[in-house]
Scaffold this motif. Sequence first.
Motif, PDB file in Angstrom:
ATOM      1  N   THR A 165      16.344 -38.819 -91.871  1.00 50.70           N
ATOM      2  CA  THR A 165      15.936 -39.608 -90.703  1.00 50.70           C
ATOM      3  C   THR A 165      16.053 -38.850 -89.383  1.00 50.70           C
ATOM      4  OG1 THR A 165      18.179 -40.520 -90.524  1.00 50.70           O
ATOM      5  CG2 THR A 165      16.573 -41.778 -91.827  1.00 50.70           C
ATOM      6  N   LEU A 210      12.828 -38.756 -87.212  1.00 48.81           N
ATOM      7  CA  LEU A 210      12.427 -40.092 -86.781  1.00 48.81           C
ATOM      8  C   LEU A 210      13.349 -40.642 -85.705  1.00 48.81           C
ATOM      9  CD1 LEU A 210      10.169 -42.114 -87.583  1.00 48.81           C
ATOM     10  CD2 LEU A 210      11.846 -43.235 -89.043  1.00 48.81           C
ATOM     11  N   LEU A 211      14.651 -40.408 -85.853  1.00 49.84           N
ATOM     12  CA  LEU A 211      15.627 -40.956 -84.910  1.00 49.84           C
ATOM     13  C   LEU A 211      15.923 -40.010 -83.756  1.00 49.84           C
ATOM     14  CD1 LEU A 211      18.173 -42.542 -87.417  1.00 49.84           C
ATOM     15  CD2 LEU A 211      16.254 -43.639 -86.253  1.00 49.84           C
ATOM     16  N   GLY A 212      15.479 -38.754 -83.899  1.00 51.01           N
ATOM     17  CA  GLY A 212      15.679 -37.810 -82.800  1.00 51.01           C
ATOM     18  C   GLY A 212      17.042 -37.165 -82.780  1.00 51.01           C
ATOM     19  N   ALA A 226       7.660 -38.883 -85.363  1.00 52.75           N
ATOM     20  CA  ALA A 226       8.911 -38.249 -84.942  1.00 52.75           C
ATOM     21  C   ALA A 226       9.238 -38.568 -83.495  1.00 52.75           C
ATOM     22  CB  ALA A 226       8.829 -36.739 -85.132  1.00 52.75           C
ATOM     23  N   ALA A 227      10.530 -38.629 -83.197  1.00 53.68           N
ATOM     24  CA  ALA A 227      10.983 -38.946 -81.850  1.00 53.68           C
ATOM     25  C   ALA A 227      10.502 -37.929 -80.823  1.00 53.68           C
ATOM     26  CB  ALA A 227      12.506 -39.030 -81.827  1.00 53.68           C
ATOM     27  N   SER A 228      10.225 -36.711 -81.267  1.00 54.36           N
ATOM     28  CA  SER A 228       9.758 -35.664 -80.353  1.00 54.36           C
ATOM     29  C   SER A 228       8.239 -35.647 -80.204  1.00 54.36           C
ATOM     30  CB  SER A 228      10.222 -34.293 -80.859  1.00 54.36           C
ATOM     31  OG  SER A 228       9.697 -34.048 -82.157  1.00 54.36           O
ATOM     32  N   GLY A 268       6.906 -40.997 -80.058  1.00 56.75           N
ATOM     33  CA  GLY A 268       8.366 -40.988 -80.165  1.00 56.75           C
ATOM     34  C   GLY A 268       9.074 -42.114 -79.460  1.00 56.75           C
ATOM     35  N   ALA A 269       8.430 -42.722 -78.466  1.00 63.42           N
ATOM     36  CA  ALA A 269       9.069 -43.821 -77.732  1.00 63.42           C
ATOM     37  C   ALA A 269       8.746 -45.186 -78.327  1.00 63.42           C
ATOM     38  CB  ALA A 269       8.639 -43.776 -76.263  1.00 63.42           C
ATOM     39  N   ARG A 284      13.595 -47.940 -86.163  1.00 62.28           N
ATOM     40  CA  ARG A 284      13.849 -47.249 -84.891  1.00 62.28           C
ATOM     41  C   ARG A 284      13.522 -48.162 -83.728  1.00 62.28           C
ATOM     42  NH1 ARG A 284      10.399 -42.072 -83.767  1.00 62.28           N
ATOM     43  NH2 ARG A 284       8.882 -43.521 -82.868  1.00 62.28           N
ATOM     44  N   SER A 313      15.318 -49.191 -79.444  1.00 58.98           N
ATOM     45  CA  SER A 313      16.416 -49.019 -78.500  1.00 58.98           C
ATOM     46  C   SER A 313      17.536 -50.008 -78.811  1.00 58.98           C
ATOM     47  CB  SER A 313      15.923 -49.249 -77.072  1.00 58.98           C
ATOM     48  OG  SER A 313      15.581 -50.618 -76.900  1.00 58.98           O
TER      49      SER A 313
END
Length: 418
Positions: A96, A99-101, A297-299, A303-304, A371, A373
Amino acid sequence: MAVDTLKVRDAADVEAVVRAAIAGEQPLEIIGHGSKRLIGQPMATNAVLDLSSLNKVTSYEPNELIITVEAGAPLSDVMSLIDSKNQQFAFEPVDTAALLGGPALGTIGGMIGAGLAGPRRIKAGGVRDHLLGAHAVSGFGDSFKTGGRVVKNVTGYDLCKLLAGSFGTLAVMTEVTLKVMPRPESERTLVLRGLDDLTANRAMTIALGSPFDVSGAAHLPASALRTDVGGLDQLGEPRAAVTLLRLEGTEVSAAHRAAALARMLDKALEAFGTAPVLEDAASVSVWSSVRDARPFAASGSLGAWPVWRIVCPPAAGGTLGQALARDTGGDVIYDWGGGLIWAALPPKPDAQAALVRQRVEATGGHATLLRASEQVRRQVDVFHPQAKGLAALGERVRLSFDPKGILNRGRLRRGEAA
C-alpha cells in the motif's frame, strides 16, 4: 498529545504491556512500522505497542513449503528470502506504500492484519487461506497458540483465520506460520486493447472460465484523468483501454496457453485485433502495478482523490464500475475478473460514500474507503456497515478475544474510539 511508544522485545513483553493497558484501561494502537496507519477509522489513544523488534525468521523449510516468522518482520525481507528459493506468497500481498504515500515498510503482521490480496486471489485464495498458525496475545493479556506448522492441520478450529483482516482488533500476533508456493518458471500476459468496460468484463469472464488456467484478469478503462500510470507505461498510451490476462507455468505451457486463449477470445469477441504478449519480467512489472493500484498513487495526478476498494460479483463489475465513473466523474480499475474495483473519486466531504454504498449494495458487494484524509474518515464509515445479525456475531467474536476493547479500539467502526 504526547504518545507513549512501547517497544517490545518478545511475547512476554507483549503480555506485560497488554495486561498493564487492561489495568489502566488504556487502549493500545498496534503497529509494526506503521505503513498502514492511514487505513481505518482514526483511533483515540496515546499509547502505541511497537512490534518492529519482533523481526526474526524463526524457521524456513522450503521443502515443506512453510515459513515461520515473527510478526514485525519486514515483508520485503521475507519475500526476498523465499524468492531466493524460487518460492512466493501465492496470494500476492498488496503493497500500500504507493497508494497511501508512505515508505515500503510493511510487516508480516500488517500483511495478515490488513488481509489485502493481489490479482492471483482468484486462483490461489486470500491471505487467510495461507495462514497455517499463529502465536498471539489476546485482549485478556494471555498468550495463545492457534493452528499449526503443517499444511494439513486437523488439530481443531482454525482460529488463526480470524486474525486475517482483523486489523489488530482481536489479538496481538507475535509469530505466524505461512504456506509458501513454488514461483512459476515463466509467465505471459495477453494485452487486449480498446475494449469498453462491459466487453472487457465479458472477455475476462470467458478467460477465467476457459481451460487455460488464467491467474490474473484486469482491465484499465480508457481515461482522460490518468497521466501517471505508475509502471504501466510499457503498454503504450496511458489513456487507452487495456485488458490484461495472465498465464503462468513452464515457458512452453504458458506460451502455448496464451496463444490458444488469444484465438478463443478473438473468435468470441469477433476480432479485437492482434493481442500483444508481455513476457516474464515485463509481465511481472505490469501486474505489480495493478496489484498496488499504482495509477492512483499518492504521487500521481489523482493522488489527492479518495480511493475506494470495492468487492462485488465479477459479472456485475463492468456495469458497476462504468456507472460509478460516469456519475461521479471518477476513474476505476478492475481486477479479479471484475470482482475487485479500485475507484478514485473527486474529493467531497463524505468521499461520495452514500452513492458508492448504494450502488455497491445493489450488487451484493461491499466497499472500503482505503484512502482518505483523517477528517473524511472521521465523518464516514471506512469499512462497509454490516447487516445487523452479522455485526452482532462479529461483536461476540471480538468480545471473546478483547472484552475491554484494548486493542486498536475504534479502528473498524466509527464512534468506538470515544
